[in-house]
Scaffold this motif. Structure first.
Motif, PDB file in Angstrom:
ATOM      1  N   SER A 153       0.825  -1.202   0.000  1.00 37.92           N
ATOM      2  CA  SER A 153       0.000   0.000   0.000  1.00 37.92           C
ATOM      3  C   SER A 153       0.859   1.253   0.000  1.00 37.92           C
ATOM      4  O   SER A 153       2.071   1.203   0.200  1.00 37.92           O
ATOM      5  CB  SER A 153      -0.919   0.003   1.231  1.00 37.92           C
ATOM      6  N   ASP A 154       0.198   2.380  -0.199  1.00 37.16           N
ATOM      7  CA  ASP A 154       0.846   3.695  -0.214  1.00 37.16           C
ATOM      8  C   ASP A 154       0.565   4.380   1.120  1.00 37.16           C
ATOM      9  O   ASP A 154      -0.430   5.091   1.282  1.00 37.16           O
ATOM     10  CB  ASP A 154       0.305   4.519  -1.378  1.00 37.16           C
ATOM     11  N   HIS A 155       1.453   4.177   2.095  1.00 39.32           N
ATOM     12  CA  HIS A 155       1.215   4.696   3.438  1.00 39.32           C
ATOM     13  C   HIS A 155       1.420   6.202   3.538  1.00 39.32           C
ATOM     14  O   HIS A 155       0.809   6.855   4.386  1.00 39.32           O
ATOM     15  CB  HIS A 155       2.120   3.973   4.441  1.00 39.32           C
ATOM     16  N   VAL A 156       2.274   6.764   2.702  1.00 44.09           N
ATOM     17  CA  VAL A 156       2.472   8.218   2.719  1.00 44.09           C
ATOM     18  C   VAL A 156       1.198   8.919   2.270  1.00 44.09           C
ATOM     19  O   VAL A 156       0.764   9.920   2.858  1.00 44.09           O
ATOM     20  CB  VAL A 156       3.666   8.616   1.825  1.00 44.09           C
ATOM     21  N   MET A 157       0.568   8.402   1.226  1.00 39.58           N
ATOM     22  CA  MET A 157      -0.695   8.978   0.766  1.00 39.58           C
ATOM     23  C   MET A 157      -1.759   8.872   1.852  1.00 39.58           C
ATOM     24  O   MET A 157      -2.494   9.828   2.129  1.00 39.58           O
ATOM     25  CB  MET A 157      -1.166   8.284  -0.506  1.00 39.58           C
ATOM     26  N   GLU A 158      -1.820   7.711   2.492  1.00 39.92           N
ATOM     27  CA  GLU A 158      -2.819   7.517   3.543  1.00 39.92           C
ATOM     28  C   GLU A 158      -2.580   8.447   4.725  1.00 39.92           C
ATOM     29  O   GLU A 158      -3.525   8.948   5.345  1.00 39.92           O
ATOM     30  CB  GLU A 158      -2.783   6.069   4.017  1.00 39.92           C
ATOM     31  N   LYS A 159      -1.308   8.695   5.043  1.00 38.16           N
ATOM     32  CA  LYS A 159      -0.993   9.543   6.193  1.00 38.16           C
ATOM     33  C   LYS A 159      -1.455  10.977   6.000  1.00 38.16           C
ATOM     34  O   LYS A 159      -1.756  11.684   6.970  1.00 38.16           O
ATOM     35  CB  LYS A 159       0.524   9.508   6.455  1.00 38.16           C
ATOM     36  N   LYS A 160      -1.521  11.444   4.769  1.00 35.08           N
ATOM     37  CA  LYS A 160      -1.967  12.814   4.511  1.00 35.08           C
ATOM     38  C   LYS A 160      -3.361  13.055   5.072  1.00 35.08           C
ATOM     39  O   LYS A 160      -3.656  14.111   5.630  1.00 35.08           O
ATOM     40  CB  LYS A 160      -1.963  13.090   3.006  1.00 35.08           C
TER      41      LYS A 160
END
Length: 337
Positions: free
Chosen positions: A199-206
């Motif tokens: 998954s894309d955790h940086v995108m989710e963290k936004k």
């Protein structure tokens, strides 16, 4: 668990697709079937036990598992389960916030005040209270997400892509289950396989509302599907290596004894929708992770190797990360008719 029936899906440039039974250190081809989907459907249609059918179709043709696993053979390992005719007929999905460590990672990801629980932690606690109902009862539903259709599934050794529009790509070591919906619309579980949900955790963290697009990525399952395993408790290991050196590793645990939801509850809430019970539909569903490198502030780079192994589910699943070059991306613009 050591005597479980383990199957591998293979493909060859001239021989096409095959199904093989793992008998270490060899793979034994099965006769007449080119996919586990086809094998399972035949068992359903003829009211046979899957194990009996496998034993009846074992051939005398075998190969070295090592050479295929290491990528030095013309035979290549496919995802451990798929729909052999159409990616559109396979749904890939998952449930999150099923493990305590996952909930804590989400809490740290989205909270500015550590003492205030986020919606993610509250949802996990809902699972703790109501995620393991008794027989005939309906429990709390878990977080659910869509990964894509069967085109996102990759096999052992294949790259998992960080797309040009993505912010990050990180491993999520999980177990996934494979299902087929029978001709009467009943979901039937075929078995369990090692998974890297990726998954894309940086995108989710936004923003946690970006969870949905952060999940629409490639993912990997395999190399083996275990058709007679339970889902009680599993331990294993995940690591990330860069240029031959491990840069992060962790022990991992899963199975319903290590989760806030039991298997029956997760399956009920996935298949309660009519659109998830279309006859002859295939499903691959991930059950969550309790460790991933992003939680340790590790950022994966191009060509990093991600390895996931569960005791009892066969050999490790290993996949490199591949970053797409925006300049080389052939994006087709939407044009009016």
């Amino acid at each position: 668990m050591e005597n479980n029936t383990r199957l591998v899906q293979l493909i060859h440039p001239s021989e096409g697709r095959k199904v093989a039974l793992v008998q270490e250190p060899n793979l034994i081809l099965l006769k007449d079937f080119d996919s586990i989907y086809q094998l399972a459907l035949h068992a359903l249609d003829h009211k046979q036990k899957l194990g009996d059918l496998i034993r009846a179709y074992i051939s005398e043709e075998s190969f070295s598992y090592d050479s295929i696993y290491e990528g030095s053979s013309d035979w290549k390992i496919l995802p451990a389960f798929d729909h052999p005719e159409s990616a559109f007929q396979c749904m890939v999905s998952g449930t999150g916030l099923t493990h305590h460590n996952s909930a804590l990672n989400r809490q740290m990801m989205h909270s500015n005040q550590e003492e205030k629980p986020t919606d993610s932690l509250l949802m996990y606690e809902m699972g703790v209270k109501g995620g393991s109902p008794g027989p005939g009862e309906i429990g709390t539903q878990a977080e659910w997400f869509y990964k894509g259709n069967g085109s996102v599934l990759k096999g052992h050794g294949e790259s998992l892509s960080l797309p040009y529009f993505g912010d990050d790509g990180g491993e999520e070591p999980e177990i996934a289950a494979a299902y087929i919906v029978d001709r009467e619309g009943n979901p039937r579980r075929i078995g369990f396989t090692t998974g890297n949900e990726f998954s894309d955790h940086v995108m989710e963290k936004k923003n946690y509302l970006y969870l949905a697009p952060s999940k629409i990525r490639t993912c990997a399952i395999g190399p083996e599907l275990v058709v007679d395993a339970d889902f009680e408790s599993y331990s294993g290991e995940v690591f990330v290596s860069r240029q031959g050196k491990r840069i992060w590793e962790a022990e991992i645990n899963t199975g319903q004894k290590n989760m806030c939801h039991n298997l029956a509850n997760l399956e009920f809430h996935h298949f309660k929708y009519d659109s998830h019970r279309i006859p002859l539909q295939a499903h691959v569903h991930f059950f969550g992770a309790d460790a991933f490198s992003f939680g340790a502030k590790v950022s994966l780079e191009d060509a990093d190797l991600m390895s996931v192994a569960w005791k009892g589910l066969g050999r490790a699943l290993v996949n490199p990360l591949k970053k797409e070059d925006p300049k080389s991306t052939d994006f087709k613009k939407v044009l009016p008719l």
